[in-house]
Scaffold this active site. Structure first.
Site, short mmCIF file in Angstrom:
data_model
loop_
_atom_site.label_atom_id
_atom_site.label_comp_id
_atom_site.label_asym_id
_atom_site.label_seq_id
_atom_site.Cartn_x
_atom_site.Cartn_y
_atom_site.Cartn_z
N ASP A 161 -1.72 9.76 -0.33
CA ASP A 161 -2.29 10.95 0.33
C ASP A 161 -3.79 10.83 0.56
O ASP A 161 -4.51 11.83 0.56
CB ASP A 161 -1.99 12.23 -0.49
CG ASP A 161 -0.51 12.38 -0.76
OD1 ASP A 161 0.29 12.02 0.12
OD2 ASP A 161 -0.15 12.86 -1.86
N HIS A 204 2.77 11.82 5.95
CA HIS A 204 1.49 11.48 6.56
C HIS A 204 1.11 12.54 7.59
O HIS A 204 1.85 12.79 8.54
CB HIS A 204 1.57 10.08 7.21
CG HIS A 204 1.79 8.98 6.21
ND1 HIS A 204 1.88 7.67 6.53
CD2 HIS A 204 1.92 9.03 4.86
CE1 HIS A 204 2.05 6.95 5.43
NE2 HIS A 204 2.09 7.75 4.41
P1 GDP Z 1 -1.44 10.32 3.75
O1 GDP Z 1 -0.16 10.45 3.01
O2 GDP Z 1 -2.32 9.25 3.19
O3 GDP Z 1 -1.27 10.18 5.23
O4 GDP Z 1 -2.26 11.68 3.50
P2 GDP Z 1 -1.66 13.19 3.59
O5 GDP Z 1 -1.51 13.54 5.01
O6 GDP Z 1 -0.48 13.34 2.72
O7 GDP Z 1 -2.84 13.99 2.91
C1 GDP Z 1 -4.13 13.94 3.39
C2 GDP Z 1 -4.62 15.37 3.70
O8 GDP Z 1 -5.99 15.33 4.02
C3 GDP Z 1 -3.94 15.94 4.93
O9 GDP Z 1 -3.85 17.33 4.76
C4 GDP Z 1 -4.90 15.61 6.05
O10 GDP Z 1 -4.80 16.47 7.16
C5 GDP Z 1 -6.22 15.77 5.35
N1 GDP Z 1 -7.33 14.93 5.84
C6 GDP Z 1 -7.34 13.62 6.17
N2 GDP Z 1 -8.59 13.21 6.45
C7 GDP Z 1 -9.38 14.29 6.30
C8 GDP Z 1 -10.80 14.51 6.40
O11 GDP Z 1 -11.59 13.60 6.68
N3 GDP Z 1 -11.24 15.77 6.15
C9 GDP Z 1 -10.41 16.81 5.81
N4 GDP Z 1 -10.92 18.01 5.57
N5 GDP Z 1 -9.09 16.62 5.70
C10 GDP Z 1 -8.59 15.39 5.93
P1 IMO Z 2 2.16 9.04 1.00
O1 IMO Z 2 2.63 7.88 1.82
C1 IMO Z 2 1.71 10.69 -3.03
C2 IMO Z 2 4.82 9.69 -5.95
C3 IMO Z 2 5.68 10.84 -6.41
C4 IMO Z 2 5.99 10.38 -7.83
C5 IMO Z 2 6.11 8.87 -7.67
C6 IMO Z 2 7.56 8.38 -7.54
O2 IMO Z 2 2.26 10.35 1.66
O3 IMO Z 2 0.80 8.76 0.41
P2 IMO Z 2 9.31 8.52 -5.56
O4 IMO Z 2 9.89 9.70 -4.84
O5 IMO Z 2 8.58 7.58 -4.70
O6 IMO Z 2 10.33 7.85 -6.43
O7 IMO Z 2 8.25 9.17 -6.58
O8 IMO Z 2 5.41 8.54 -6.51
N1 IMO Z 2 4.77 9.51 -4.48
C7 IMO Z 2 3.72 9.86 -3.72
N2 IMO Z 2 2.57 10.49 -4.05
N3 IMO Z 2 1.92 10.29 -1.76
C8 IMO Z 2 3.05 9.62 -1.43
O9 IMO Z 2 3.24 9.09 -0.21
C9 IMO Z 2 4.03 9.42 -2.42
N4 IMO Z 2 5.26 8.84 -2.43
C10 IMO Z 2 5.68 8.89 -3.70
O10 IMO Z 2 4.98 12.07 -6.39
O11 IMO Z 2 4.89 10.63 -8.66
MG MG Z 3 0.96 11.90 2.05
#
Ligand code: GDP
Ligand code: IMO
Ligand code: MG
Length: 421
Positions: A13, A41
Site C-alpha cells: 500500500d 491498488h
Molecule cells: P498500493 O497498494 O501500493 O497501490 O497502494 P494503495 O492504493 O492500497 O494505498 C495507497 C493510498 O495512498 C491510496 O489511497 C492512494 O490513493 C493514496 N496515495 C498514493 N499516493 C499518494 C500521495 O502522494 N498523496 C496522497 N495524499 N495520497 C496518495
Molecule cells: P497491495 O498490493 C497490504 C497482507 C495481509 C496479511 C498478509 C497475508 O495492495 O500493496 P494474504 O491475503 O496475502 O494471505 O495476507 O499480507 N497483504 C497486504 N497488505 N497490501 C497488500 O497488497 C497486501 N496483500 C496482502 O493484510 O497481513
Molecule cells: Mg494496496
C-alpha cells in the site's frame, strides 16, 4: 528497451497503483507478476477512481498492453468484474489485455480454507485478506493447483474431482460446509468461457517485445516485507514480492531488468498482524489521525507508524532499487515534528532488519531522530524547489540513508499530483 519493476519498499500500500498509472504513458507493456487479488491498488485519473486488484494499473494508458503473468493467482469472478468495470468506464481493455494460461485459479475451497486456518490460529492469525492466497499458492507448489490450461481438455474436471475429495474432508474436519462438484465445475466452466478471449501464452509476446526494444513496466503486488522469504515470516504473504519474482512470474530473464523503482510512503502502514517497529499506538495523537487509511481490498483500518529508514534501506539493498518514488509527502503537512527511525538496537548492540526474525523485530529498540516538520499545504507544489525547506530536508534524509535518489514525490492521490525531479 527498458524493463522497470515498480516495487513497494515497506509492507504494501505504498501507492504502487498511482505510480504505475503515472509511469505507464511511457511504456508498451504493463504487467503483474506476483500475488493475486489480495492486492488493492488505487488509481485516480481522468477515468475516475479505481481500486484495482488484478488488471495492471497501467492499463489506462491507451497504447499499453496489459499482461497478467503466470506468477499471479486469479479469482475469476473478481477479474471478470474488473474487466467489465474498466470497459464500462471507457478504458477499453479488449484486444490489449492478456492473461497467462499458466496462472493458477483461486477456487472456492481456497477461500474457505483461508478463513478456517485463520480462525484455527486464533490470536496467532496472520490477518490475511481471506482471498484464498495462502491455500492457492500451497496447492500450486504441492502440484495440486488448477490452471487455465486445464480447461482445454478434461484435465479440469478430473483434477477438480480429486481436489474436492481432498478439500471437502479438510473442510468438514474444520467445521465447514461441503462443496458440490457439479456446481463448482459449472461455475468455473462459465468463468473460463468468459475469460477465454483474454487467455494467451505470453512467452512469444514477451520475447518479441524484448527483441524489439519495447518498454516494460512490471507492477509488483504487496511489499518487500510481505515477501515469503525476506518479509516478517510468518506474517507475510504467499508469494515472492521482490523483483526477481518477475523473472519466473512473467518470463523476463533477470538480466533484462534495467530499473527498479522503490515506492516508499513518507510514513509506514501495515494491514494485518506482524511487527511494525515504528507503530503509533496513541489513537488520539495528531499523527495517528493524519496517517489513517482504509485498506483498498478489505476495508480494514491500516496500522500506521513513523518512517523507518532501516526498512527503506533494506528494501533498496535487497531489490537493487535504482530510484525511489516517495508518496504521500503531503500527508505530513501540519505536524510540528516528525519522528524518523534511523536504526535498531538489540541488547545495546546495533542490529539490521535482517539480523532478527519477526518476533525479534517486535522487540528491537528503535533509534529515533526528531526532524522539524512544515505547516504549508504542499499538494499544489510541482517542483522540488516549491517545497518548504523542511520537506526538502526530509527527502534528502531518505536519499542519504538509502543511498538511492528520490526521483518522484507524491503530493496527492491523483496522477498529476506528482513532482518529477
Ligand atoms: P498500493 O497498494 O501500493 O497501490 O497502494 P494503495 O492504493 O492500497 O494505498 C495507497 C493510498 O495512498 C491510496 O489511497 C492512494 O490513493 C493514496 N496515495 C498514493 N499516493 C499518494 C500521495 O502522494 N498523496 C496522497 N495524499 N495520497 C496518495
Ligand atoms: P497491495 O498490493 C497490504 C497482507 C495481509 C496479511 C498478509 C497475508 O495492495 O500493496 P494474504 O491475503 O496475502 O494471505 O495476507 O499480507 N497483504 C497486504 N497488505 N497490501 C497488500 O497488497 C497486501 N496483500 C496482502 O493484510 O497481513
Ligand atoms: Mg494496496
Amino acid at each position: 528497451m527498458t524493463v522497470t519493476a515498480v516495487i513497494g519498499s515497506q509492507w504494501g500500500d505504498e501507492g504502487k497503483g498511482k505510480v504505475v498509472d503515472y509511469l505507464a504513458e511511457q511504456v508498451d507493456y504493463v504487467a503483474r507478476f506476483n500475488g493475486g487479488n489480495n492486492a488493492g491498488h488505487t488509481v485516480i485519473n481522468e477515468f475516475g477512481t479505481f481500486k484495482i486488484h488484478l488488471v495492471p494499473s497501467g492499463i489506462f494508458a491507451k497504447n499499453t498492453v496489459g499482461l497478467i503473468g503466470g506468477g499471479v493467482v486469479i479469482d475469476p469472478a473478481v477479474l471478470i468484474e474488473e474487466i467489465e468495470m474498466l470497459n464500462k468506464a471507457g478504458v477499453g481493455v479488449d484486444g490489449r489485455f492478456w492473461i497467462s494460461p499458466r496462472s493458477h485459479l483461486i477456487m472456492p475451497y481456497h477461500k474457505i480454507l483461508d478463513g478456517l486456518y485463520e480462525e484455527a490460529k486464533g490470536a496467532g492469525a496472520t490477518g490475511t485478506t481471506r482471498r484464498g492466497i495462502g491455500p492457492v499458492f500451497a496447492d500450486k507448489v504441492s502440484y495440486n493447483g488448477i490452471r487455465w490450461t486445464d480447461f482445454t481438455s478434461d484435465v479440469f474436471e478430473n483434477r477438480l474431482k480429486v481436489q474436492l475429495e481432498l478439500k471437502n474432508k479438510i473442510i468438514v474436519a474444520l467445521g465447514g460446509e461441503v462443496l458440490n462438484y457439479e456446481s463448482v465445475r459449472d461455475e468455473y466452466r462459465g468463468y473460463y468461457l468468459k475469460l477465454k478471449p483474454y487467455i494467451k501464452e505470453l512467452f512469444s509476446l514477451v520475447q518479441d517485445g524484448l527483441k524489439a526494444n519495447k518498454h516494460f513496466l512490471l507492477e509488483q503486488a504487496m511489499g518487500t516485507f510481505l515477501d515469503t522469504d525476506w518479509g516478517t515470516y510468518p506474517f507475510v504473504t504467499a508469494s515472492t514480492t521482490i523483483p526477481s519474482a518477475a523473472s519466473a512470474g512473467l518470463g523476463i530473464p533477470p538480466r533484462y531488468i534495467t530499473n527498479v523503482v522503490g515506492v516508499t510512503k513518507a510514513y509506514t502502514t501495515r494491514v494485518g498482524a506482524g511487527p511494525l517497529p515504528t507503530e503509533i499506538l496513541d489513537t488520539k495523537s495528531a499523527e495517528y489521525e493524519q496517517f489513517g487509511e482504509v485498506a483498498a481490498t478489505t476495508g480494514r483500518i491500516r496500522r500506521v507508524g513513523w518512517l523507518d529508514l532501516e526498512i527503506v534501506k533494506t528494501a533498496a539493498q535487497l531489490s537493487g532499487v535504482t530510484e525511489l518514488c516517495l508518496t504521500k509527502l503531503d500527508t505530513l503537512s501540519g505536524l510540528e515534528n516528525l519522528q524518523v527511525c534511523v536504526g535498531y538496537k538489540m541488547n545495546g548492540v546495533d542490529v539490521r532488519y535482517a539480523d532478527v526474525d519477526a518476533y525479534g523485530l517486535d522487540k528491537v529498540e528503535k533509534i529515533y531522530q526528531t526532524v522539524a516538520g512544515w505547516k504549508e499545504d504542499i499538494s499544489k507544489a510541482r517542483s522540488f524547489e516549491a517545497l518548504p525547506v523542511n520537506a526538502q530536508n526530509y527527502v534528502k534524509m531518505i536519499e542519504e540513508a538509502s543511498g538511492v535518489p528520490v526521483k518522484w514525490i507524491g503530493v496527492g492521490p491523483e496522477r498529476d499530483a506528482t513532482i518529477r525531479r
